[in-house]
Motif scaffolding. Structure first.
Motif, PDB file in Angstrom:
ATOM      1  N   MET A 145      -3.498  -4.315  -4.786  1.00 32.99           N
ATOM      2  CA  MET A 145      -2.943  -5.665  -4.725  1.00 32.99           C
ATOM      3  C   MET A 145      -2.993  -6.386  -6.068  1.00 32.99           C
ATOM      4  SD  MET A 145      -1.730  -6.385  -1.878  1.00 32.99           S
ATOM      5  CE  MET A 145      -1.653  -5.646  -0.282  1.00 32.99           C
ATOM      6  N   GLY A 146      -3.567  -5.798  -7.080  1.00 32.84           N
ATOM      7  CA  GLY A 146      -3.618  -6.407  -8.394  1.00 32.84           C
ATOM      8  C   GLY A 146      -4.945  -7.052  -8.722  1.00 32.84           C
ATOM      9  N   SER A 147      -5.614  -7.591  -7.721  1.00 30.00           N
ATOM     10  CA  SER A 147      -6.928  -8.201  -7.938  1.00 30.00           C
ATOM     11  C   SER A 147      -7.643  -8.300  -6.598  1.00 30.00           C
ATOM     12  CB  SER A 147      -6.785  -9.600  -8.544  1.00 30.00           C
ATOM     13  OG  SER A 147      -6.224 -10.495  -7.609  1.00 30.00           O
ATOM     14  N   ASP A 148      -8.935  -8.566  -6.665  1.00 28.29           N
ATOM     15  CA  ASP A 148      -9.701  -8.742  -5.431  1.00 28.29           C
ATOM     16  C   ASP A 148      -9.180  -9.942  -4.644  1.00 28.29           C
ATOM     17  OD1 ASP A 148     -11.238  -6.555  -6.024  1.00 28.29           O
ATOM     18  OD2 ASP A 148     -12.926  -7.719  -6.806  1.00 28.29           O
ATOM     19  N   GLY A 197      -6.630   1.118   2.610  1.00 30.18           N
ATOM     20  CA  GLY A 197      -6.438   1.669   1.276  1.00 30.18           C
ATOM     21  C   GLY A 197      -5.437   0.878   0.450  1.00 30.18           C
ATOM     22  N   ASN A 198      -4.502   0.209   1.103  1.00 28.81           N
ATOM     23  CA  ASN A 198      -3.478  -0.538   0.381  1.00 28.81           C
ATOM     24  C   ASN A 198      -4.039  -1.725  -0.381  1.00 28.81           C
ATOM     25  OD1 ASN A 198      -1.532   1.186   1.311  1.00 28.81           O
ATOM     26  ND2 ASN A 198      -1.013  -0.086   3.052  1.00 28.81           N
ATOM     27  N   TYR A 199      -5.172  -2.272   0.066  1.00 29.16           N
ATOM     28  CA  TYR A 199      -5.733  -3.429  -0.604  1.00 29.16           C
ATOM     29  C   TYR A 199      -6.260  -3.081  -1.989  1.00 29.16           C
ATOM     30  CZ  TYR A 199      -5.431  -5.338   4.072  1.00 29.16           C
ATOM     31  OH  TYR A 199      -4.987  -5.732   5.289  1.00 29.16           O
ATOM     32  N   LEU A 200      -6.416  -1.811  -2.287  1.00 34.43           N
ATOM     33  CA  LEU A 200      -6.854  -1.396  -3.614  1.00 34.43           C
ATOM     34  C   LEU A 200      -5.778  -1.650  -4.659  1.00 34.43           C
ATOM     35  CD1 LEU A 200      -8.468   2.025  -2.672  1.00 34.43           C
ATOM     36  CD2 LEU A 200      -9.653  -0.117  -3.161  1.00 34.43           C
ATOM     37  N   ARG A 203      -6.127 -12.364  -0.033  1.00 39.14           N
ATOM     38  CA  ARG A 203      -5.005 -13.182   0.447  1.00 39.14           C
ATOM     39  C   ARG A 203      -4.051 -12.352   1.305  1.00 39.14           C
ATOM     40  NH1 ARG A 203      -5.236 -15.357  -5.142  1.00 39.14           N
ATOM     41  NH2 ARG A 203      -6.351 -17.316  -4.945  1.00 39.14           N
ATOM     42  N   ALA A 204      -3.759 -11.147   0.852  1.00 37.32           N
ATOM     43  CA  ALA A 204      -2.882 -10.269   1.638  1.00 37.32           C
ATOM     44  C   ALA A 204      -3.522  -9.941   2.989  1.00 37.32           C
ATOM     45  CB  ALA A 204      -2.601  -8.983   0.862  1.00 37.32           C
TER      46      ALA A 204
END
Length: 91
Positions: free
Chosen positions: A11-14, A6-9, A19-20
């Motif tokens: 990150m600011g962009s796809d 859920g945290n990848y939502l 990258r994260a």
């Protein structure tokens, strides 16, 4: 191993999320292979510019762990984490 789905939502962009996810994967793979993640990343980033692309697999955590490990890449069990230092000073 699934981390932060859920945290990848957030990150600011796809691309930022991808990258994260790649960095998290490297950190966790180093941990699973018994390496200090910070030491592993420091070692890889120090070598990658001069490393031949056809031998990039030598820099994977399980291959660095099998090789003679430089001082920067110590097994996690042997390294002192800030939490263990804090806990030992409080006793």
């Amino acid at each position: 191993m699934a981390l932060g789905r859920g945290n990848y939502l957030f990150m600011g962009s796809d691309a930022g999320g991808r990258r994260a996810a790649a960095i998290y994967s490297l950190v966790e793979t180093a941990t699973v292979n018994g390496l200090d993640p910070e030491g592993y990343l420091r070692e890889v980033l120090g070598r990658i510019a001069d490393h031949p692309i056809n031998r990039i697999d030598e820099l994977l955590p399980w291959n660095i762990g099998r090789a003679v490990m430089p001082a920067a890449v110590v097994p996690r069990a042997a390294s002192a984490t800030p939490v263990s230092i804090l806990n030992s000073s409080m006793s």
